[in-house]
Design a protein around this motif. Structure first.
Motif, PDB file in Angstrom:
ATOM      1  N   ARG A 148     -10.637  -0.654   5.265  1.00 26.90           N
ATOM      2  CA  ARG A 148      -9.359  -0.049   5.628  1.00 26.90           C
ATOM      3  C   ARG A 148      -8.586   0.511   4.432  1.00 26.90           C
ATOM      4  NH1 ARG A 148      -6.727  -2.332  10.486  1.00 26.90           N
ATOM      5  NH2 ARG A 148      -8.298  -3.376  11.751  1.00 26.90           N
ATOM      6  N   PHE A 149      -9.070   0.267   3.220  1.00 26.19           N
ATOM      7  CA  PHE A 149      -8.310   0.601   2.024  1.00 26.19           C
ATOM      8  C   PHE A 149      -8.119   2.113   1.887  1.00 26.19           C
ATOM      9  CE2 PHE A 149      -6.799  -0.219  -2.226  1.00 26.19           C
ATOM     10  CZ  PHE A 149      -6.447  -1.558  -2.195  1.00 26.19           C
ATOM     11  N   ASP A 150      -6.951   2.517   1.416  1.00 27.28           N
ATOM     12  CA  ASP A 150      -6.678   3.918   1.111  1.00 27.28           C
ATOM     13  C   ASP A 150      -7.421   4.287  -0.176  1.00 27.28           C
ATOM     14  OD1 ASP A 150      -5.639   6.365   0.258  1.00 27.28           O
ATOM     15  OD2 ASP A 150      -3.587   5.870   0.833  1.00 27.28           O
ATOM     16  N   PRO A 151      -8.312   5.283  -0.138  1.00 25.90           N
ATOM     17  CA  PRO A 151      -9.050   5.640  -1.351  1.00 25.90           C
ATOM     18  C   PRO A 151      -8.160   5.979  -2.540  1.00 25.90           C
ATOM     19  CG  PRO A 151     -10.021   6.699   0.562  1.00 25.90           C
ATOM     20  CD  PRO A 151      -8.749   6.070   1.024  1.00 25.90           C
ATOM     21  N   ALA A 152      -6.992   6.565  -2.276  1.00 24.06           N
ATOM     22  CA  ALA A 152      -6.086   6.906  -3.378  1.00 24.06           C
ATOM     23  C   ALA A 152      -5.527   5.646  -4.029  1.00 24.06           C
ATOM     24  CB  ALA A 152      -4.945   7.792  -2.875  1.00 24.06           C
ATOM     25  N   ASP A 153      -5.201   4.626  -3.223  1.00 26.40           N
ATOM     26  CA  ASP A 153      -4.739   3.352  -3.780  1.00 26.40           C
ATOM     27  C   ASP A 153      -5.863   2.662  -4.547  1.00 26.40           C
ATOM     28  OD1 ASP A 153      -2.092   3.455  -2.931  1.00 26.40           O
ATOM     29  OD2 ASP A 153      -2.508   2.441  -1.030  1.00 26.40           O
ATOM     30  N   TRP A 154      -7.061   2.723  -3.991  1.00 26.84           N
ATOM     31  CA  TRP A 154      -8.235   2.126  -4.641  1.00 26.84           C
ATOM     32  C   TRP A 154      -8.450   2.738  -6.028  1.00 26.84           C
ATOM     33  CZ3 TRP A 154     -11.923  -1.584  -3.451  1.00 26.84           C
ATOM     34  CH2 TRP A 154     -13.176  -1.495  -4.052  1.00 26.84           C
ATOM     35  N   ALA A 188       0.847  -1.201   0.000  1.00 29.58           N
ATOM     36  CA  ALA A 188       0.000   0.000   0.000  1.00 29.58           C
ATOM     37  C   ALA A 188       0.873   1.238   0.000  1.00 29.58           C
ATOM     38  CB  ALA A 188      -0.907  -0.009   1.221  1.00 29.58           C
ATOM     39  N   GLY A 189       0.414   2.264  -0.711  1.00 27.13           N
ATOM     40  CA  GLY A 189       1.167   3.510  -0.755  1.00 27.13           C
ATOM     41  C   GLY A 189       2.339   3.504  -1.707  1.00 27.13           C
ATOM     42  N   GLU A 201     -12.800   7.848  -4.270  1.00 27.38           N
ATOM     43  CA  GLU A 201     -12.265   9.176  -3.963  1.00 27.38           C
ATOM     44  C   GLU A 201     -13.322  10.085  -3.351  1.00 27.38           C
ATOM     45  OE1 GLU A 201      -8.926   9.814  -7.446  1.00 27.38           O
ATOM     46  OE2 GLU A 201     -11.039   9.960  -7.999  1.00 27.38           O
TER      47      GLU A 201
END
Length: 387
Positions: free
Chosen positions: A300-306, A189-190, A263
Motif C-alpha cells: 500500500r506504500f506511496d512510491p514517492a514516500d518510499w 504519509a504524504g 519509483e
C-alpha cells in the motif's frame, strides 16, 4: 472419512474446540439439527480449502455481526478468529468495517462482543492513540503506560508504529511508552517531501514535546535506529538511554537503488526483496501476522514516500559522533540478520564506548515481528523503569 467425521474435523480446525462440547445443548435438544450443522455446513463448504481458515473466520465474524441478534455465536467466531491468528486490532478494525456496511448499532454491538472475548482471553487493551500536530504535518502516537520513565520507539522504513505493538505491553510496565509514525509512514504519509534525517530527528523531539517529556529512553530499529542516533547527536541532553536495533551508523550503496526501484518498478516489486531481507524462511512459510502486516503495508506504500525515505536514510551521518554520549547504550542485533549483520552492528557498538552489544539467537532483521519475546526481554532488562 465420512461426511460426519469431516465435519467434526473441520469444526475443530476452524473453531479450536470439539464440536461435541460446543454443540452439547444443540445435540440434546435436536440431534437432527446437530447433524445438519456438522454434515451440511462444516462437512461441506466450510471444510474446503479455497478459503483459508483465517479468512473464513474473518468472514464468519463479519456476517454474524452484521446479521445481529446472535451474540453468543458471534463470541464463538471471535474466539475462533483469535485461534486462527487474527490479531485483536484486526478484530477491532473489522467492527469499524461493519459500521460502513451494516450500520453503527450492529458495529458497536460487535465491538462490545469483541472486547468481552478479548478480556476473557486476557488480551491487554490496545494502546491509546493520539493525533499530534508537528511542525509541518500530523501524525499518530500510540501510548502504553501512564507512569514511569518515558520511552519513545521509532520504527523501520516501510511499516508504522504497530511494528512495536508486540513488545509495548511488556515495556509499559513501570514506563510510559510512545510509538509514533514518522513522516512518510502510516498516519504521516504524504508529509512534505523531500525530508532529511535532521527533519526526522526534529520530529522525534516534537513528539516528546507534545507529551511534555524532556528526557526519554530512545529506541530505534533499522531506519528508526538511524533517526534515534541522529536525535542523540543533536539533542544528547534529552537521552536517558539509547537502544539501537538492527540499524547502521552509515548509509549503504543499495539505498538509492531501492528508492529508484520504488519509483520505477512500483511497490509490488518491493515485496519479495524486502520481506526476504526482513524475515527468516520459516516465518515467510508460516505467514503469521508479522509477515502479513509487513507485506500489506509495503503493497500500500506511496512510491514517492518510499523513495523519499530511502533518500533521507542514504544521508545518515552519525558514524563516530556518539563517542561522547553520556547515556547507557544497547546495541541489539539478530543472529540471522543478513541486512544489518552482526559484523555491521558490532562496528556500531565499537564506535560507542561503553555500549552493550547483544546478539539475539535465531533472530532476523525485523526483530519485533518475528522474535518479540526476545526483544522485549532484552529491552525490559535495559530500560529504566519504576518497579
Amino acid at each position: 472419512m465420512d461426511r460426519d467425521e469431516r465435519g467434526r474435523r473441520a469444526y475443530e480446525g476452524l473453531m479450536g474446540v470439539r464440536a461435541e462440547e460446543a454443540f452439547d445443548d444443540v445435540r440434546r435438544i435436536s440431534s437432527q439439527m446437530y447433524e445438519t450443522v456438522l454434515d451440511g455446513a462444516f462437512g461441506g463448504p466450510l471444510a474446503r480449502a479455497e478459503l483459508s481458515r483465517r479468512d473464513r473466520e474473518i468472514a464468519s465474524t463479519a456476517i454474524v455481526a452484521s446479521i445481529g441478534g446472535a451474540d453468543r455465536r458471534l463470541a464463538s467466531h471471535v474466539r475462533a478468529a483469535l485461534h486462527q491468528g487474527v490479531a485483536p486490532h484486526e478484530l477491532l478494525a473489522l467492527a469499524e468495517h461493519i459500521a460502513v456496511y451494516a450500520g453503527f448499532p450492529r458495529a458497536l454491538n460487535a465491538l462490545d462482543v469483541v472486547q468481552e472475548v478479548l478480556q476473557e482471553a486476557g488480551v491487554p487493551n490496545q494502546p491509546e492513540l493520539h493525533r499530534v500536530k508537528l511542525a509541518d504535518h500530523e501524525t499518530v502516537v500510540a501510548q502504553k503506560g501512564d507512569h514511569g520513565p518515558a520511552v519513545i520507539l521509532s520504527h523501520s522504513l516501510g511499516v508504522d508504529w504497530r511494528m512495536w505493538e508486540p513488545v509495548m505491553e511488556r515495556l509499559s510496565r513501570g514506563r510510559r511508552v510512545f510509538a509514533y509514525d514518522f513522516r512518510g509512514h502510516g498516519a504521516a504519509a504524504g508529509a512534505p517531501r523531500p525530508f532529511s534525517m535532521d527533519d526526522l530527528a526534529r520530529d522525534m523531539g516534537g513528539v516528546l514535546d507534545a507529551f511534555g517529556v524532556d528526557r526519554a529512553s530512545v529506541v530505534g530499529l533499522s531506519m528508526g535506529g538511524g533517526i534515534a542516533q541522529t536525535f542523540a547527536v543533536h539533542s544528547p541532553e534529552r537521552i536517558e538511554s539509547l537502544a539501537l536495533l538492527a540499524t547502521t551508523d552509515h548509509p549503504f550503496p543499495s539505498f538509492e537503488g531501492r528508492a529508484r526501484s520504488g519509483e520505477v518498478d512500483g511497490m509490488e516489486a518491493q515485496i519479495v526483496p524486502t520481506l526476504t531481507r526482513w524475515f527468516t524462511a520459516p516465518a515467510l512459510a508460516t505467514n503469521e501476522w508479522g509477515v502479513q502486516y509487513a507485506r500489506e503495508l509495503i503493497r500500500r506504500f506511496d512510491p514517492a514516500d518510499w523513495a523519499a525515505a530511502w533518500r533521507a536514510f542514504k544521508d545518515v551521518d552519525v558514524q563516530g559522533k556518539l563517542a561522547a554520549l553520556d547515556a547507557p547504550t544497547l546495541v541489539l542485533v539478530g543472529e540471522e540478520d543478513y541486512s544489518t549483520t552482526p559484523e555491521i552492528m558490532s562496528g556500531v557498538a565499537e564506535r560507542i564506548p561503553g555500549s552493550t552489544y547483544q546478539v539475539l539467537p535465531g533472530t532476523p532483521h525485523m526483530q519485533t515481528l518475528e522474535k518479540p519475546d526476545l526483544v522485549a526481554d532484552a529491552l525490559d532488562r535495559f530500560l529504566p523503569a519504576d518497579r
